[in-house]
Design an enzyme around this catalytic site. Structure first.
Site, short mmCIF file in Angstrom:
data_model
loop_
_atom_site.label_atom_id
_atom_site.label_comp_id
_atom_site.label_asym_id
_atom_site.label_seq_id
_atom_site.Cartn_x
_atom_site.Cartn_y
_atom_site.Cartn_z
CG HIS A 1 36.58 18.50 -36.77
ND1 HIS A 1 37.84 19.02 -36.63
CD2 HIS A 1 36.73 17.28 -37.33
CE1 HIS A 1 38.72 18.15 -37.10
NE2 HIS A 1 38.08 17.08 -37.53
CG ASP B 1 33.93 15.18 -44.03
OD1 ASP B 1 34.48 15.27 -42.92
OD2 ASP B 1 34.58 15.00 -45.09
CG HIS C 1 40.64 28.56 -33.79
ND1 HIS C 1 40.71 27.86 -34.97
CD2 HIS C 1 41.77 28.26 -33.11
CE1 HIS C 1 41.84 27.18 -35.01
NE2 HIS C 1 42.52 27.41 -33.90
CB CYS D 1 38.40 30.15 -38.69
SG CYS D 1 38.61 29.82 -36.91
P1 5GP Z 1 39.93 15.15 -39.08
O1 5GP Z 1 40.76 14.17 -39.85
O2 5GP Z 1 40.70 16.42 -38.77
O3 5GP Z 1 39.27 14.56 -37.86
O4 5GP Z 1 38.74 15.52 -40.02
C1 5GP Z 1 38.76 16.58 -40.93
C2 5GP Z 1 37.59 16.38 -41.85
O5 5GP Z 1 37.39 17.59 -42.55
C3 5GP Z 1 37.80 15.28 -42.88
O6 5GP Z 1 36.78 14.29 -42.74
C4 5GP Z 1 37.72 16.02 -44.21
O7 5GP Z 1 37.07 15.28 -45.22
C5 5GP Z 1 36.96 17.28 -43.86
N1 5GP Z 1 37.29 18.43 -44.68
C6 5GP Z 1 38.54 18.84 -45.03
N2 5GP Z 1 38.47 19.97 -45.76
C7 5GP Z 1 37.14 20.27 -45.89
C8 5GP Z 1 36.43 21.32 -46.56
O8 5GP Z 1 37.00 22.23 -47.20
N3 5GP Z 1 35.07 21.30 -46.48
C9 5GP Z 1 34.40 20.33 -45.80
N4 5GP Z 1 33.07 20.40 -45.80
N5 5GP Z 1 35.04 19.32 -45.16
C10 5GP Z 1 36.39 19.29 -45.20
ZN ZN Z 2 39.47 27.71 -36.57
#
Ligand code: 5GP
Ligand code: ZN
Length: 114
Positions: free
Chosen positions: A100, A30, A46, A7
């Site tokens: 996401h 990412d 959200h 968010c």
């Molecule tokens: P999940 O594990 O929740 O499916 O994926 C979360 C993703 O968010 C991970 O691949 C992680 O690298 C990415 N991520 C976490 N924090 C940030 C951030 O501050 N900026 C960006 N661009 N990606 C993020």
């Molecule tokens: Zn959110």
């Protein structure tokens, strides 16, 4: 919700490398790419996870897949292929609790990469 990382990215409070944006959807790179192309596509609204989409969100989810395909075309990966992953909940490996879609490409992808 106030403390949600994605968010904050939507609001511009945390910077991101945007690759697509419209009124409802944002896509950005990412921060810790698991493949040469690793883009996150999110609803601006959200929604905690896939488990919490409501009936009224179904059109939006469909649009997200359309956006993913548009991005894939722009990134030149339409023909070579790509993978779309949604981690859901603790056992699904979800770390950021804002729905996401991971778009991964640019190499022959292994079995499990996110
Ligand atoms: P999940 O594990 O929740 O499916 O994926 C979360 C993703 O968010 C991970 O691949 C992680 O690298 C990415 N991520 C976490 N924090 C940030 C951030 O501050 N900026 C960006 N661009 N990606 C993020
Ligand atoms: Zn959110």
């Amino acid at each position: 919700m106030n403390n949600c990382l994605f968010c904050k990215i939507v609001k511009g409070e945390i910077p991101s490398e945007k690759v697509y944006e419209d009124e409802e959807i944002l896509a950005f790179k990412d921060i810790n790419p698991a493949a040469p192309i690793h883009i996150l596509v999110i609803p601006k609204k959200h929604i905690e996870s896939l488990a919490y989409i409501e009936k009224e969100d179904e059109t939006l989810i469909g649009k997200i897949y359309g956006v993913i395909n548009q991005i894939a075309k722009e990134q030149g990966i339409k023909e070579k292929g790509y993978r779309v992953i949604v981690n859901c909940g603790e056992d699904g490996g979800q770390e950021v609790m804002h729905l996401h879609f991971h778009l991964l490409a640019g190499t022959k992808l292994g079995e499990k990469i996110v």
